[in-house]
Design a protein around this motif. Structure first.
Motif, PDB file in Angstrom:
ATOM      1  N   GLN A  96       0.837  -1.200   0.000  1.00 54.08           N
ATOM      2  CA  GLN A  96       0.000   0.000   0.000  1.00 54.08           C
ATOM      3  C   GLN A  96       0.872   1.249   0.000  1.00 54.08           C
ATOM      4  O   GLN A  96       0.621   2.205  -0.722  1.00 54.08           O
ATOM      5  CB  GLN A  96      -0.917   0.004   1.224  1.00 54.08           C
ATOM      6  CG  GLN A  96      -1.851   1.202   1.319  1.00 54.08           C
ATOM      7  CD  GLN A  96      -2.996   1.147   0.313  1.00 54.08           C
ATOM      8  OE1 GLN A  96      -3.780   0.205   0.307  1.00 54.08           O
ATOM      9  NE2 GLN A  96      -3.059   2.134  -0.571  1.00 54.08           N
ATOM     10  N   PHE A  97       1.893   1.190   0.821  1.00 50.90           N
ATOM     11  CA  PHE A  97       2.784   2.344   0.921  1.00 50.90           C
ATOM     12  C   PHE A  97       3.505   2.589  -0.402  1.00 50.90           C
ATOM     13  O   PHE A  97       3.518   3.712  -0.914  1.00 50.90           O
ATOM     14  CB  PHE A  97       3.791   2.112   2.049  1.00 50.90           C
ATOM     15  CG  PHE A  97       4.702   3.282   2.272  1.00 50.90           C
ATOM     16  CD1 PHE A  97       4.231   4.448   2.885  1.00 50.90           C
ATOM     17  CD2 PHE A  97       6.021   3.243   1.858  1.00 50.90           C
ATOM     18  CE1 PHE A  97       5.066   5.531   3.084  1.00 50.90           C
ATOM     19  CE2 PHE A  97       6.860   4.324   2.053  1.00 50.90           C
ATOM     20  CZ  PHE A  97       6.379   5.477   2.672  1.00 50.90           C
ATOM     21  N   TYR A 101       2.615   1.581  -3.304  1.00 49.81           N
ATOM     22  CA  TYR A 101       1.631   1.972  -4.311  1.00 49.81           C
ATOM     23  C   TYR A 101       1.326   3.460  -4.197  1.00 49.81           C
ATOM     24  O   TYR A 101       1.293   4.179  -5.193  1.00 49.81           O
ATOM     25  CB  TYR A 101       0.354   1.146  -4.134  1.00 49.81           C
ATOM     26  CG  TYR A 101      -0.822   1.677  -4.922  1.00 49.81           C
ATOM     27  CD1 TYR A 101      -0.921   1.446  -6.298  1.00 49.81           C
ATOM     28  CD2 TYR A 101      -1.822   2.418  -4.300  1.00 49.81           C
ATOM     29  CE1 TYR A 101      -1.978   1.942  -7.028  1.00 49.81           C
ATOM     30  CE2 TYR A 101      -2.892   2.915  -5.027  1.00 49.81           C
ATOM     31  CZ  TYR A 101      -2.970   2.678  -6.392  1.00 49.81           C
ATOM     32  OH  TYR A 101      -4.018   3.180  -7.111  1.00 49.81           O
ATOM     33  N   ASN A 102       1.144   3.940  -2.938  1.00 50.98           N
ATOM     34  CA  ASN A 102       0.843   5.358  -2.728  1.00 50.98           C
ATOM     35  C   ASN A 102       1.995   6.248  -3.158  1.00 50.98           C
ATOM     36  O   ASN A 102       1.791   7.298  -3.758  1.00 50.98           O
ATOM     37  CB  ASN A 102       0.528   5.617  -1.249  1.00 50.98           C
ATOM     38  CG  ASN A 102      -0.860   5.127  -0.874  1.00 50.98           C
ATOM     39  OD1 ASN A 102      -1.679   4.858  -1.751  1.00 50.98           O
ATOM     40  ND2 ASN A 102      -1.104   4.976   0.417  1.00 50.98           N
ATOM     41  N   VAL A 103       3.203   5.824  -2.815  1.00 50.97           N
ATOM     42  CA  VAL A 103       4.364   6.641  -3.182  1.00 50.97           C
ATOM     43  C   VAL A 103       4.534   6.634  -4.703  1.00 50.97           C
ATOM     44  O   VAL A 103       4.775   7.674  -5.319  1.00 50.97           O
ATOM     45  CB  VAL A 103       5.631   6.124  -2.481  1.00 50.97           C
ATOM     46  CG1 VAL A 103       6.866   6.828  -2.984  1.00 50.97           C
ATOM     47  CG2 VAL A 103       5.486   6.317  -0.972  1.00 50.97           C
ATOM     48  N   TRP A 109      -3.453   8.476  13.888  1.00 48.81           N
ATOM     49  CA  TRP A 109      -3.669   7.338  13.001  1.00 48.81           C
ATOM     50  C   TRP A 109      -5.157   7.033  12.820  1.00 48.81           C
ATOM     51  O   TRP A 109      -5.672   7.014  11.711  1.00 48.81           O
ATOM     52  CB  TRP A 109      -2.917   6.146  13.587  1.00 48.81           C
ATOM     53  CG  TRP A 109      -2.746   4.961  12.700  1.00 48.81           C
ATOM     54  CD1 TRP A 109      -2.999   3.672  13.035  1.00 48.81           C
ATOM     55  CD2 TRP A 109      -2.247   4.922  11.375  1.00 48.81           C
ATOM     56  NE1 TRP A 109      -2.697   2.843  12.009  1.00 48.81           N
ATOM     57  CE2 TRP A 109      -2.245   3.579  10.961  1.00 48.81           C
ATOM     58  CE3 TRP A 109      -1.804   5.891  10.476  1.00 48.81           C
ATOM     59  CZ2 TRP A 109      -1.818   3.166   9.703  1.00 48.81           C
ATOM     60  CZ3 TRP A 109      -1.385   5.490   9.222  1.00 48.81           C
ATOM     61  CH2 TRP A 109      -1.396   4.144   8.846  1.00 48.81           C
ATOM     62  N   TYR A 114      -7.216  10.007  11.372  1.00 49.66           N
ATOM     63  CA  TYR A 114      -6.993  10.174   9.940  1.00 49.66           C
ATOM     64  C   TYR A 114      -7.776   9.122   9.162  1.00 49.66           C
ATOM     65  O   TYR A 114      -8.472   9.435   8.204  1.00 49.66           O
ATOM     66  CB  TYR A 114      -5.499  10.080   9.598  1.00 49.66           C
ATOM     67  CG  TYR A 114      -5.270  10.122   8.099  1.00 49.66           C
ATOM     68  CD1 TYR A 114      -5.381  11.312   7.395  1.00 49.66           C
ATOM     69  CD2 TYR A 114      -4.997   8.955   7.382  1.00 49.66           C
ATOM     70  CE1 TYR A 114      -5.236  11.368   6.029  1.00 49.66           C
ATOM     71  CE2 TYR A 114      -4.851   8.994   6.001  1.00 49.66           C
ATOM     72  CZ  TYR A 114      -4.965  10.198   5.331  1.00 49.66           C
ATOM     73  OH  TYR A 114      -4.834  10.239   3.978  1.00 49.66           O
ATOM     74  N   PRO A 171      -9.617  11.585   2.833  1.00 48.16           N
ATOM     75  CA  PRO A 171     -10.573  12.125   1.862  1.00 48.16           C
ATOM     76  C   PRO A 171     -11.665  11.117   1.508  1.00 48.16           C
ATOM     77  O   PRO A 171     -12.790  11.492   1.170  1.00 48.16           O
ATOM     78  CB  PRO A 171      -9.701  12.430   0.664  1.00 48.16           C
ATOM     79  CG  PRO A 171      -8.353  12.651   1.215  1.00 48.16           C
ATOM     80  CD  PRO A 171      -8.236  11.748   2.405  1.00 48.16           C
ATOM     81  N   ILE A 204       0.477   8.425   6.258  1.00 48.15           N
ATOM     82  CA  ILE A 204      -0.590   9.398   5.985  1.00 48.15           C
ATOM     83  C   ILE A 204      -0.164  10.308   4.841  1.00 48.15           C
ATOM     84  O   ILE A 204      -0.949  10.594   3.925  1.00 48.15           O
ATOM     85  CB  ILE A 204      -0.912  10.200   7.257  1.00 48.15           C
ATOM     86  CG1 ILE A 204      -1.610   9.294   8.272  1.00 48.15           C
ATOM     87  CG2 ILE A 204      -1.791  11.396   6.936  1.00 48.15           C
ATOM     88  CD1 ILE A 204      -1.776   9.902   9.642  1.00 48.15           C
ATOM     89  N   ALA A 237       1.914   9.662   2.439  1.00 53.93           N
ATOM     90  CA  ALA A 237       1.887   8.913   1.183  1.00 53.93           C
ATOM     91  C   ALA A 237       0.456   8.760   0.676  1.00 53.93           C
ATOM     92  O   ALA A 237       0.161   8.972  -0.504  1.00 53.93           O
ATOM     93  CB  ALA A 237       2.519   7.538   1.404  1.00 53.93           C
ATOM     94  N   ASP A 238      -0.440   8.459   1.618  1.00 53.72           N
ATOM     95  CA  ASP A 238      -1.839   8.247   1.241  1.00 53.72           C
ATOM     96  C   ASP A 238      -2.463   9.534   0.708  1.00 53.72           C
ATOM     97  O   ASP A 238      -3.072   9.559  -0.360  1.00 53.72           O
ATOM     98  CB  ASP A 238      -2.604   7.755   2.482  1.00 53.72           C
ATOM     99  CG  ASP A 238      -4.012   7.306   2.120  1.00 53.72           C
ATOM    100  OD1 ASP A 238      -4.132   6.297   1.409  1.00 53.72           O
ATOM    101  OD2 ASP A 238      -4.970   7.983   2.538  1.00 53.72           O
ATOM    102  N   LEU A 239      -2.259  10.622   1.486  1.00 53.84           N
ATOM    103  CA  LEU A 239      -2.819  11.910   1.070  1.00 53.84           C
ATOM    104  C   LEU A 239      -2.234  12.351  -0.260  1.00 53.84           C
ATOM    105  O   LEU A 239      -2.960  12.767  -1.173  1.00 53.84           O
ATOM    106  CB  LEU A 239      -2.512  12.964   2.138  1.00 53.84           C
ATOM    107  CG  LEU A 239      -3.594  13.245   3.167  1.00 53.84           C
ATOM    108  CD1 LEU A 239      -3.084  14.307   4.135  1.00 53.84           C
ATOM    109  CD2 LEU A 239      -4.861  13.732   2.503  1.00 53.84           C
ATOM    110  N   HIS A 287      -0.918  10.610  -2.619  1.00 55.30           N
ATOM    111  CA  HIS A 287      -1.411   9.777  -3.716  1.00 55.30           C
ATOM    112  C   HIS A 287      -2.802  10.218  -4.153  1.00 55.30           C
ATOM    113  O   HIS A 287      -3.074  10.384  -5.347  1.00 55.30           O
ATOM    114  CB  HIS A 287      -1.422   8.321  -3.271  1.00 55.30           C
ATOM    115  CG  HIS A 287      -2.088   7.413  -4.246  1.00 55.30           C
ATOM    116  ND1 HIS A 287      -1.522   7.117  -5.473  1.00 55.30           N
ATOM    117  CD2 HIS A 287      -3.275   6.765  -4.200  1.00 55.30           C
ATOM    118  CE1 HIS A 287      -2.332   6.308  -6.125  1.00 55.30           C
ATOM    119  NE2 HIS A 287      -3.405   6.081  -5.374  1.00 55.30           N
TER     120      HIS A 287
END
Lengths: 268, 407
Positions: A110-111, A113-115, A209, A212, A218, B392, B394-396, B398
């Motif tokens: 996940q990390f 992928y987000n990066v 954590w 958020y 979002p 957080i 990274a998530d935001l 993205h």
């Protein structure tokens, strides 16, 4: 995740039943009561807390409230343990909650992928050979989650571990004489240190954590309503918990097929 | 003939006597004096004053004090009389007074403080007389007549007025406890000297004994304690009574305004025990206040909890002793008993650890464990929170990036 013909997007599923919601609610109340009545002891130098606790009498009441909230929280924990042990849904939740190696992988994927750094490199043509051979490292898609993802599992087990530590140390802080009959002073001092710092850790974890993930993300902003009504739609299930979605769909498909088979048999 | 002459002479004499009598009535004294002669002119309340005074009681007459009238034959005497010389009888106290700050007042631009300013003049009374200006219950008012209005001492009028809020004054005023300290108990009466003067009863050198006049047991305890031993050696920085209890505004330790009220004790002790200069000079362990404040005792005390221990609860107060002294309340062997005063059934476990934990001051390694645990926790919290923030971010990042590229 593809849509299954067996689950409608508007169908409502219960993610948290009433028992779980009440347990969660009691946890919120007791947790923040404990934090509010406990923090002044940790940050004893803050002027704000002097304003908050202006006299010795209120300080004593603070202690009483702290211990009352602790007792309530322990009661809630026992209820939860009994529920987990004896209720079918509790047992099922527990099985889903057990940490697996997949969770660690999920967190990492996940990390990454987000990066998205590897995808970026790939598009720039850097390390193309390597990525062609090992497409895993491109992290093209986010990992798929079951009923509970690694975030929720981490929170759950942190809470469990934290509760154990806080109850253990708190009990001996409550009963100083007993503690110092069993342990020397330097061990009792460690209890006090742990109780304080573990509380700070828990507080920060919740504030940063958990808040958020359920509020400011979002995806959920301003707030996920699961903790209030316990409901989750088929669409949310498909997007957020695809493996759970798959599981339910599969179950329904099998059920439908057996029904059809039996119908067919009957006809023949 | 002879008889007529004699009767004539007698008649003249009687006329003279009678006329003298009339003259006396018209206040024209001629020779010789008696009290009556004085009161003929001084017909105010001086007579009553004198009669009620101790001097009147023992039968002193005007001339005994106003000795310069003795030679004078003609009355009314014209010039102002000389100041009365009390030393004629009270030579000892006047000698004391001559050394006092009151006798030196003119050199400071103030009026001389005479005997009569405190004792009154014609109505001077014994200090045991409740009417006396120097009777214990009345003395503060007498001193304050000057010291609250005209004579400003270096620390101001307010400093003197503070006495009226003290427990000493309250005992005087409310209970009429004449033994309670008034001005003269501490400052002396005739031999008053400024506190800066080493001979003064309120000087650092003498204050212990001055307070000890009444608080005998406390003086004895103090002199046996670590502070008292250093005091005897003449160390100037050692705390004396007034350093902890304050001066004019001394209050009961149970009074929440007192400087030694349970929640304030730590602040008083740490004035010296957290002072780097004093600590270095006398080899004191510092960080006492910080470590106390960190403990539950200190934190609760800071929030006004009066049940928790302050410095004095464990260390004692007047007879504080070092932990190496077997008589000390914090000698390892005595700790169970000391802690047991609040924690029933306290065992020797209470002694297995450091109350004031500063790692560099602790010899036993295991006593430092809680300090190590604290360090580990700080690292752990920093790490975990950093990971949270990274995730957080990274998530935001993205989500925002995806929204932009899709929008």
């Amino acid at each position: 995740m593809d849509k299954s013909p067996y689950i409608d997007d508007d169908e409502v599923f219960i993610r948290m039943n009433l028992t779980e919601r009440i347990q969660h609610f009691i946890l919120i109340i007791t947790f923040f009561t404990l934090i509010i009545t406990g923090l002044p002891l940790f940050f004893y130098e803050f002027k704000f807390f002097r304003w908050f606790i202006p006299s010795g009498r209120i300080f004593l009441i603070r202690g009483l409230i702290h211990r009352a909230a602790a007792v309530l929280m322990i009661g809630n924990l026992i209820w939860h343990l009994l529920y987990t042990a004896f209720h079918p849904r509790g047992r099922e939740n527990f099985k889903e909650m057990l940490p697996r190696s997949k969770d660690f992988r999920d967190a990492f994927e996940q990390f990454m992928y987000n990066v998205g750094i590897t995808r970026f490199l790939y598009r720039r043509g850097i390390g193309r050979k390597f990525f062609d051979r090992h497409p895993y490292w491109l992290f093209e898609k986010p990992p798929l989650y079951g009923r509970y993802n690694f975030i929720e599992k981490f929170e759950y087990w942190s809470l469990g571990w934290g509760s154990f530590i806080m109850i253990f140390t708190g009990f001996f802080m409550w009963n100083v004489e007993l503690s110092l009959r069993l342990f020397p002073l330097w061990v009792h001092d460690i209890f006090i240190i742990i109780h304080g710092y573990e509380a700070i850790l828990a507080f920060l974890a919740i504030i940063i954590w958990h808040m958020y993930n359920v509020h400011f993300n979002p995806e959920n902003f301003p707030m996920s309503r699961v903790w209030l009504n316990g409901k989750i739609t088929g669409r949310e299930l498909r997007l957020l918990h695809p493996l759970e979605y798959q599981k339910i769909a599969e179950k329904r498909r099998l059920k439908a097929e057996t029904k059809q088979n039996s119908l067919g048999k009957n006809c023949a | 003939m002879k008889i007529r002459t004699i009767s004539l002479i007698l008649r003249y004499i009687s006329i003279i006597f009678i006329s003298f009598h009339f003259l006396h009535i018209f206040s024209i004294p001629s020779f010789g004096q008696s009290e009556e002669d004085c009161f003929a002119c001084h017909n105010g309340n001086i007579r009553e004053k004198l009669n009620s005074s101790i001097h009147g009681e023992i039968g002193l007459s005007c001339l005994d004090c106003h000795s310069d009238l003795r030679g004078i034959k003609e009355f009314p005497h014209l010039e102002k009389l000389k100041p009365v010389a009390c030393e004629t009888c009270h030579s000892e106290v006047v000698k004391e007074w001559a050394k006092s700050i009151h006798s030196r007042a003119p050199s400071m631009g103030l009026g001389l403080v005479k005997c009569s300013d405190c004792h009154g003049d014609h109505d001077v009374r014994s200090k045991k007389d409740p009417e006396s200006k120097v009777y214990p219950l009345n003395l503060p008012k007498t001193c304050e007549r000057c010291h609250l209005e005209t004579v400003k001492t270096p620390r101001g009028f307010d400093f003197i007025r503070q006495y009226e809020g003290s427990i000493h004054f309250r005992a005087l005023e409310k209970a009429g406890l004449t033994l309670s300290a008034n001005c003269s108990h501490c400052h002396g009466s005739h031999d008053i000297l400024p506190t800066e003067d080493p001979e003064s009863k309120t000087s650092r050198r003498k204050i212990i004994h001055t307070c000890g006049q009444c608080h005998v047991g406390i003086e004895r305890d103090y002199l046996e304690g670590v502070h008292g031993k250093d005091y005897i050696k003449g160390i100037k920085d050692v705390p004396v009574c007034t350093d902890c209890h304050q001066e004019h505004n001394i209050l009961s330790p149970l009074d929440s305004r007192s400087s030694v009220y349970t929640t304030k004790v730590a602040g008083v002790c740490s004035r010296c025990h957290d002072d780097q200069a004093i600590a270095r000079q006398y080899g004191l362990l510092t960080g006492r206040f910080k470590t106390y404040a960190e403990s539950y005792h200190g934190t609760a005390s800071r929030y006004g909890d009066i049940r928790v221990a302050n410095c004095a609860s464990c260390h004692g107060y007047h007879d504080i002793r070092p932990s190496s002294d077997p008589k000390s309340s914090i000698h390892p062997a005595n700790i169970p008993q000391t802690c047991g005063r609040c924690h029933p059934g306290a065992s020797r476990r209470f002694a297995e650890g450091k109350v004031h934990l500063l790692p560099d001051q602790v010899e036993t390694p295991k006593y430092k464990t809680s300090y190590v645990v604290k360090k580990i926790y700080i690292i752990l919290i920093a790490t975990i929170i950093s990971i949270f923030v990274l995730f957080i971010a990274a998530d935001l990042g993205h989500r925002l990036w995806r929204r932009e590229s899709h929008g």
